[in-house]
Motif scaffolding. Sequence first.
Motif, PDB file in Angstrom:
ATOM      1  N   GLU A  99       0.831  -1.203   0.000  1.00  0.00           N
ATOM      2  CA  GLU A  99       0.000   0.000   0.000  1.00  0.00           C
ATOM      3  C   GLU A  99       0.871   1.260   0.000  1.00  0.00           C
ATOM      4  N   ASP A 100       0.613   2.148  -0.949  1.00  0.00           N
ATOM      5  CA  ASP A 100       1.370   3.393  -1.045  1.00  0.00           C
ATOM      6  C   ASP A 100       0.567   4.599  -0.563  1.00  0.00           C
ATOM      7  N   ASN A 101      -0.749   4.527  -0.723  1.00  0.00           N
ATOM      8  CA  ASN A 101      -1.610   5.677  -0.438  1.00  0.00           C
ATOM      9  C   ASN A 101      -2.040   5.676   1.027  1.00  0.00           C
ATOM     10  N   ILE A 102      -1.169   6.169   1.904  1.00  0.00           N
ATOM     11  CA  ILE A 102      -1.424   6.202   3.341  1.00  0.00           C
ATOM     12  C   ILE A 102      -1.660   7.640   3.783  1.00  0.00           C
ATOM     13  N   SER A 103      -2.797   7.897   4.410  1.00  0.00           N
ATOM     14  CA  SER A 103      -3.104   9.246   4.883  1.00  0.00           C
ATOM     15  C   SER A 103      -2.136   9.649   6.001  1.00  0.00           C
ATOM     16  N   PRO A 104      -1.664  10.894   5.991  1.00  0.00           N
ATOM     17  CA  PRO A 104      -0.789  11.359   7.077  1.00  0.00           C
ATOM     18  C   PRO A 104      -1.562  11.648   8.371  1.00  0.00           C
ATOM     19  N   GLU A 105      -2.901  11.663   8.280  1.00  0.00           N
ATOM     20  CA  GLU A 105      -3.721  11.952   9.458  1.00  0.00           C
ATOM     21  C   GLU A 105      -3.539  10.860  10.517  1.00  0.00           C
ATOM     22  N   PRO A 106      -3.278  11.228  11.762  1.00  0.00           N
ATOM     23  CA  PRO A 106      -3.082  10.205  12.805  1.00  0.00           C
ATOM     24  C   PRO A 106      -4.386   9.524  13.197  1.00  0.00           C
ATOM     25  N   VAL A 107      -4.270   8.285  13.628  1.00  0.00           N
ATOM     26  CA  VAL A 107      -5.421   7.544  14.126  1.00  0.00           C
ATOM     27  C   VAL A 107      -5.705   7.973  15.565  1.00  0.00           C
ATOM     28  N   TRP A 131     -10.736  -8.302  11.874  1.00  0.00           N
ATOM     29  CA  TRP A 131     -10.162  -7.243  12.704  1.00  0.00           C
ATOM     30  C   TRP A 131      -8.833  -6.740  12.127  1.00  0.00           C
ATOM     31  N   GLY A 132      -8.045  -7.640  11.543  1.00  0.00           N
ATOM     32  CA  GLY A 132      -6.797  -7.230  10.919  1.00  0.00           C
ATOM     33  C   GLY A 132      -7.030  -6.292   9.753  1.00  0.00           C
ATOM     34  N   ARG A 133      -8.081  -6.560   8.974  1.00  0.00           N
ATOM     35  CA  ARG A 133      -8.402  -5.695   7.844  1.00  0.00           C
ATOM     36  C   ARG A 133      -8.923  -4.337   8.311  1.00  0.00           C
ATOM     37  N   ILE A 134      -9.635  -4.339   9.438  1.00  0.00           N
ATOM     38  CA  ILE A 134     -10.089  -3.062  10.003  1.00  0.00           C
ATOM     39  C   ILE A 134      -8.896  -2.225  10.445  1.00  0.00           C
ATOM     40  N   LEU A 135      -7.927  -2.855  11.115  1.00  0.00           N
ATOM     41  CA  LEU A 135      -6.729  -2.136  11.550  1.00  0.00           C
ATOM     42  C   LEU A 135      -5.982  -1.566  10.360  1.00  0.00           C
ATOM     43  N   ALA A 136      -5.849  -2.337   9.294  1.00  0.00           N
ATOM     44  CA  ALA A 136      -5.168  -1.854   8.091  1.00  0.00           C
ATOM     45  C   ALA A 136      -5.940  -0.698   7.467  1.00  0.00           C
ATOM     46  N   GLY A 137      -7.261  -0.827   7.393  1.00  0.00           N
ATOM     47  CA  GLY A 137      -8.078   0.226   6.790  1.00  0.00           C
ATOM     48  C   GLY A 137      -8.036   1.525   7.570  1.00  0.00           C
ATOM     49  N   GLU A 138      -8.067   1.424   8.904  1.00  0.00           N
ATOM     50  CA  GLU A 138      -8.023   2.630   9.732  1.00  0.00           C
ATOM     51  C   GLU A 138      -6.634   3.262   9.695  1.00  0.00           C
ATOM     52  N   THR A 139      -5.600   2.442   9.593  1.00  0.00           N
ATOM     53  CA  THR A 139      -4.237   2.970   9.466  1.00  0.00           C
ATOM     54  C   THR A 139      -4.089   3.717   8.143  1.00  0.00           C
ATOM     55  N   LYS A 140      -4.630   3.135   7.096  1.00  0.00           N
ATOM     56  CA  LYS A 140      -4.553   3.767   5.776  1.00  0.00           C
ATOM     57  C   LYS A 140      -5.354   5.054   5.732  1.00  0.00           C
ATOM     58  N   GLN A 141      -6.579   5.030   6.251  1.00  0.00           N
ATOM     59  CA  GLN A 141      -7.451   6.204   6.222  1.00  0.00           C
ATOM     60  C   GLN A 141      -8.236   6.304   7.520  1.00  0.00           C
ATOM     61  N   ASN A 143     -10.780   7.239  10.519  1.00  0.00           N
ATOM     62  CA  ASN A 143     -12.230   7.479  10.515  1.00  0.00           C
ATOM     63  C   ASN A 143     -12.970   6.612   9.496  1.00  0.00           C
ATOM     64  N   SER A 144     -12.311   5.557   9.024  1.00  0.00           N
ATOM     65  CA  SER A 144     -12.988   4.606   8.147  1.00  0.00           C
ATOM     66  C   SER A 144     -13.954   3.721   8.930  1.00  0.00           C
ATOM     67  N   TYR A 145     -13.614   3.455  10.190  1.00  0.00           N
ATOM     68  CA  TYR A 145     -14.421   2.578  11.034  1.00  0.00           C
ATOM     69  C   TYR A 145     -14.677   3.268  12.379  1.00  0.00           C
ATOM     70  N   SER A 146     -15.944   3.508  12.679  1.00  0.00           N
ATOM     71  CA  SER A 146     -16.293   4.211  13.905  1.00  0.00           C
ATOM     72  C   SER A 146     -16.159   3.302  15.124  1.00  0.00           C
ATOM     73  N   LYS A 147     -16.131   3.912  16.302  1.00  0.00           N
ATOM     74  CA  LYS A 147     -16.111   3.126  17.543  1.00  0.00           C
ATOM     75  C   LYS A 147     -17.381   2.304  17.673  1.00  0.00           C
ATOM     76  N   ARG A 148     -18.486   2.839  17.178  1.00  0.00           N
ATOM     77  CA  ARG A 148     -19.754   2.089  17.205  1.00  0.00           C
ATOM     78  C   ARG A 148     -19.635   0.809  16.384  1.00  0.00           C
ATOM     79  N   THR A 149     -18.956   0.896  15.243  1.00  0.00           N
ATOM     80  CA  THR A 149     -18.754  -0.294  14.415  1.00  0.00           C
ATOM     81  C   THR A 149     -17.885  -1.316  15.141  1.00  0.00           C
ATOM     82  N   LEU A 150     -16.857  -0.847  15.846  1.00  0.00           N
ATOM     83  CA  LEU A 150     -16.009  -1.762  16.622  1.00  0.00           C
ATOM     84  C   LEU A 150     -16.835  -2.508  17.665  1.00  0.00           C
TER      85      LEU A 150
END
Length: 311
Positions: A99-107, A131-141, A143-150
């Motif tokens: 993955e190259d397109n990683i947002s600089p915004e902190p989690v 859960w691993g895919r969620i961690l990768a998705g949130e790291t990449k971008q 606010n992709s997954y809300s706390k409610r979704t967790l």
Amino acid sequence: MPEINLIKLEGKPFEKLIEVISKGIGTLYKPRAIRKEADSKAYEIEIIEQAKSKAIAEGKELEADTYLRIQERLLFNETERQKSIDNVVEIAAEQLKNEDNISPEPVDKDWSKRFFNIVQDISDEEMQSLWGRILAGETKQPNSYSKRTLELLKNLSKAEAETFTKFAELKIVSGNGVIWNNDNGDFLKKEFNITFNDRLLMTELGLISSENNLEFSFPPTKTDKSTNVIEYGNKGIVLYRDENTPKQAIKVLVFTKTGMELSKLIEPKSNSNYITKICSSFTNPKVKIEYGDLLKIGGGLRLLNKSEFNK
């Protein structure tokens, strides 16, 4: 599960992943490849060891045995929790490897803490994969997954997750994520074994909207032509709508916000009968319909190996 040596993985994706993990567990994360043993609860275990030694010195063998069993339970539980965290981290690392397109915004730190407090107790390998895919998705971008979704996923059973997967695999997207349901569930039951009870379960869980008679539509065209794309996984349906084409609509099931977030973890499977149903619903003398493989290039879409739909 193949072990990923995070020490050898370089670049922004993995620097950010380590940062997210460290925020969540409260210490600098040590990849499994260089960590010889879990050090969680070390202080508590040391205190228990001291109490056990004191009890033995005072001749209180029964009390000492109790401390020993507490110590063993803590060690076992914390070792299992560390294994769960490691498994989820390795899945996320694998997802981010190319993955190259990683947002600089902190989690968000609270998000990270909530995430790892949950995943430490997830032992099922299939659920760890989600859960691993969620961690990768949130790291990449972020606010992709809300706390409610967790929290919802935390309480989702494996059987419920499998049922949701059947719905998510049928998601079509053209602005919103929906499921074709023009015949009130008859086709979904016959083709995909999605029952009315399955639909009730998804609404009870808050993954599918409970509202009935919802529709997905394209507005009428007047003097201008329009091109509309419906995404279905790696397939695409393109509608070339001529001037003065009337409004076109289909009945649909609609994903909730949480349902949409979770559906991103599941790749829709291509089903030719489903594509036919969707295309048939939009047939009109003023509409040309093509379908094929969908290629995303930058911000645009291109249809490959396309065929024209003729009812």
